[in-house]
Design a protein around this motif. Structure first.
Motif, PDB file in Angstrom:
ATOM      1  N   PRO A  21      48.738  46.005  69.912  1.00  0.00           N
ATOM      2  CA  PRO A  21      48.163  44.655  69.747  1.00  0.00           C
ATOM      3  C   PRO A  21      49.171  43.565  70.079  1.00  0.00           C
ATOM      4  O   PRO A  21      50.380  43.725  69.928  1.00  0.00           O
ATOM      5  CB  PRO A  21      47.762  44.620  68.272  1.00  0.00           C
ATOM      6  CG  PRO A  21      48.593  45.654  67.626  1.00  0.00           C
ATOM      7  CD  PRO A  21      48.823  46.735  68.643  1.00  0.00           C
ATOM      8  N   PHE A  26      46.064  38.982  65.612  1.00  0.00           N
ATOM      9  CA  PHE A  26      45.010  39.721  66.318  1.00  0.00           C
ATOM     10  C   PHE A  26      44.472  40.853  65.438  1.00  0.00           C
ATOM     11  O   PHE A  26      43.252  41.064  65.346  1.00  0.00           O
ATOM     12  CB  PHE A  26      45.575  40.279  67.626  1.00  0.00           C
ATOM     13  CG  PHE A  26      44.590  41.121  68.383  1.00  0.00           C
ATOM     14  CD1 PHE A  26      44.597  42.518  68.254  1.00  0.00           C
ATOM     15  CD2 PHE A  26      43.641  40.535  69.214  1.00  0.00           C
ATOM     16  CE1 PHE A  26      43.686  43.287  68.941  1.00  0.00           C
ATOM     17  CE2 PHE A  26      42.732  41.317  69.911  1.00  0.00           C
ATOM     18  CZ  PHE A  26      42.739  42.699  69.774  1.00  0.00           C
ATOM     19  N   GLN A  29      42.485  39.371  62.437  1.00  0.00           N
ATOM     20  CA  GLN A  29      41.172  38.883  62.858  1.00  0.00           C
ATOM     21  C   GLN A  29      40.233  40.061  63.119  1.00  0.00           C
ATOM     22  O   GLN A  29      39.032  40.017  62.807  1.00  0.00           O
ATOM     23  CB  GLN A  29      41.310  38.021  64.112  1.00  0.00           C
ATOM     24  CG  GLN A  29      41.972  36.670  63.854  1.00  0.00           C
ATOM     25  CD  GLN A  29      42.249  35.894  65.134  1.00  0.00           C
ATOM     26  OE1 GLN A  29      41.875  36.324  66.244  1.00  0.00           O
ATOM     27  NE2 GLN A  29      42.914  34.760  64.993  1.00  0.00           N
TER      28      GLN A  29
END
Length: 536
Positions: A21, A26, A29
């Motif tokens: 990631p 990120f 979320q």
């Protein structure tokens, strides 16, 4: 991107489909948008993982947790609080499980299911992982019993004298008090309302907290009254006469009524109460085992009563050349009430003077009040106060600065002397204990024998006796100290108009002499000194 593995944990997947990631935000979320959004998120671990960029580590990003409920019982066992953590993707705490937890915690009383349901409802209303608290059970404090009381059923002589006759024109006839209060045999004088036991309380664990029962009051039958065995709560008259209040009861006195006391009547010495409708002339004496009421004036006479003395007008005496002997003396054990006084010795439990006391000697067990009882504005000029605990008046002293001595709480000196004697006894007692302890040690060091055991038991018994004596002396000394403290706290002089120079105040062993005029004030003993506090 995420996979639920054993132990209810969520693992981050990194492979060809899900590359490393770009940031911790990120991942967060993605979790919030996933089926695991209510799980406990391991935010710190995620940030550390991204920071190190370690693709080989299998990262646990979230954990599924059931709701939890803890029961906390207060130290005094009077309440219990539930601490609920709402579920994070896991199971709810159901009502039956919560009830079982309450039982396991030992809660048997004061529990209300509605409180528990309200707390458990927060699992549906609050975000995952929220800490919620609520009271689940409450104990009950005991209710103290009501003390016994005595209810007066008749008017006494004192009640009558407080209600002068109202004339048609609105004026008050201070010499007419209507029909004399009297009772017949069989009249109920007092009724006793019995004390109650109170209501016990309880803790949430089922312990009973005993209520303090109300204190009883013994109904006392004075002379001329009785309490019948079948009606122990009623005091009735057994003869005709005047009802007189005594401590916790009444007596019924025959009353002697005379117009004036003079050489024509001679001195009066009577076992009951005496009513004089006019005056008492000089050099006369009235002695009563009950009350004395004089509707006129008293001049250079002597009045002594076991009960109360009321003089509706005033008392006037004279002073000899040495300024020591006062020709008028009024003394009683109860309440003394009069209009005004001059050169008179006054002694009572409480002294109430309506207007003025000039160059008198006053001695009260408790209160000297000069003026209206609610807000006294009378004057005390010259003379001496030999003893009292409180003085309330309007003006103390006069503009000329004539000397007036005030001696308050003289009982304090007796208390102090008594306490010093107790302390001397304490020293002797402790000396006895030291000697006995030494004797015990000597006996213990001797060879065993029947004589040793007998001597040891005798010394031990004597030692115990002196220990008990020491405890009693200590308790009595503490009571003396407490009562002395209460006396000093209660002593005060309240001046509602002016305090003049020439006043010499003795509060216990402290002395204050005034040298100027003071506005309305109070004088009390505080921090070892007599303080003057001005009224606002």
């Amino acid at each position: 991107m995420f996979k639920l593995i054993s132990n209810n944990q969520v693992q981050l997947i990194i492979d060809n489909d899900y590359p490393f990631p770009a940031s911790s935000d990120f991942i967060l979320q993605a979790l919030n948008a996933s089926a695991y959004c209510e799980f406990e998120i391991h935010e710190d671990e995620i940030k550390e993982f991204i920071k190190n960029h370690n693709e080989s580590i299998e990262l646990i990003v979230a954990t599924k947790k059931d709701a939890t409920l803890e029961i906390e019982i207060a130290e005094d066992k009077m309440s219990a609080e539930g601490i609920l953590i709402t579920p994070q993707g896991g199971k709810l705490v159901d009502l039956d499980s919560a009830k079982a937890m309450l039982i396991k915690a030992g809660i048997t009383r004061g529990y209300k299911q509605v409180y528990l349901e309200k707390l458990l409802q927060q699992q549906l209303n609050q975000p995952a992982g929220t800490k919620c608290t609520g009271v689940l059970a409450s104990g009950k404090q005991p209710e103290a019993g009501r003390d016994a009381t005595l209810e007066k059923k008749v008017s006494t002589l004192s009640d009558r004298l407080r209600k002068p006759k109202l004339l048609e024109d609105g004026r008050v006839d201070m010499l007419d008090f209507g029909k004399l209060a009297s009772v017949k045999p069989g009249t109920i004088l007092l009724t006793k309302i019995f004390e109650t036991a109170g209501k016990d309380g309880y803790t949430i664990t089922g312990d009973t907290i005993k209520a303090k029962p109300g204190q009883t009051t013994k109904l006392v039958a004075g002379e001329g009254t009785e309490i019948k065995s079948n009606k122990p709560n009623e005091l009735i008259a057994i003869q005709s006469g005047v009802p007189i209040e005594i401590n916790n009861g009444m007596r019924v006195d025959d009353i002697y009524s005379v117009e004036s006391v003079s050489v024509k009547t001679g001195h009066i010495d009577f076992d009951g109460s005496v009513l004089i409708t006019k005056n008492i002339e000089p050099n006369m004496k009235v002695n009563a085992k009950g009350n004395i009421c004089v509707l006129g004036t008293v001049e250079s006479a002597e009045l002594i009563a076991t009960g109360d003395i009321t003089i509706k007008q005033g008392v006037i005496g004279h002073q000899n050349k040495d300024n020591e002997y006062l020709s008028c003396k009024i003394s009683c054990h109860g309440e003394l009430e009069l209009g005004h006084a001059q050169y008179t010795f006054l002694k009572a439990k409480n002294i109430h003077i309506e207007r003025l006391a000039s160059h008198c000697h006053l001695k009260a067990k408790n209160l000297i009040n000069v003026g209206n009882k609610d807000h006294p504005m009378g004057k005390l000029i010259g003379g001496k106060v030999l003893d009292a605990r409180r003085i309330k008046l309007g003006e103390l002293g006069c503009e000329s600065g004539a000397k007036i001595e005030l001696h308050l709480i003289q009982d304090a000196f007796k208390l102090k002397d008594s306490n010093e004697k107790l302390l001397q006894q304490q020293v002797k007692t402790e000396q006895h204990l030291v000697e006995l302890q030494e004797a015990l040690e000597k006996v213990e060091n001797t060879k065993a024998s029947e004589q040793k055991e007998a001597l040891f038991n005798k010394i031990t018994a004597t030692h115990h006796h002196w220990i008990v004596q020491a405890e009693k002396i200590s308790e009595k000394s503490a009571l003396f100290e407490e009562y002395l403290h209460q006396l000093l706290e209660a002593a005060e002089i309240e001046v509602n108009q002016k305090l003049y120079p020439g006043v010499e105040l003795h509060l216990f062993d402290k002395v204050l002499k005034t040298k100027r005029i003071y506005a309305p004030c109070q004088m009390k003993l505080r921090e070892g000194k007599i303080k003057i506090d001005f009224k606002t």
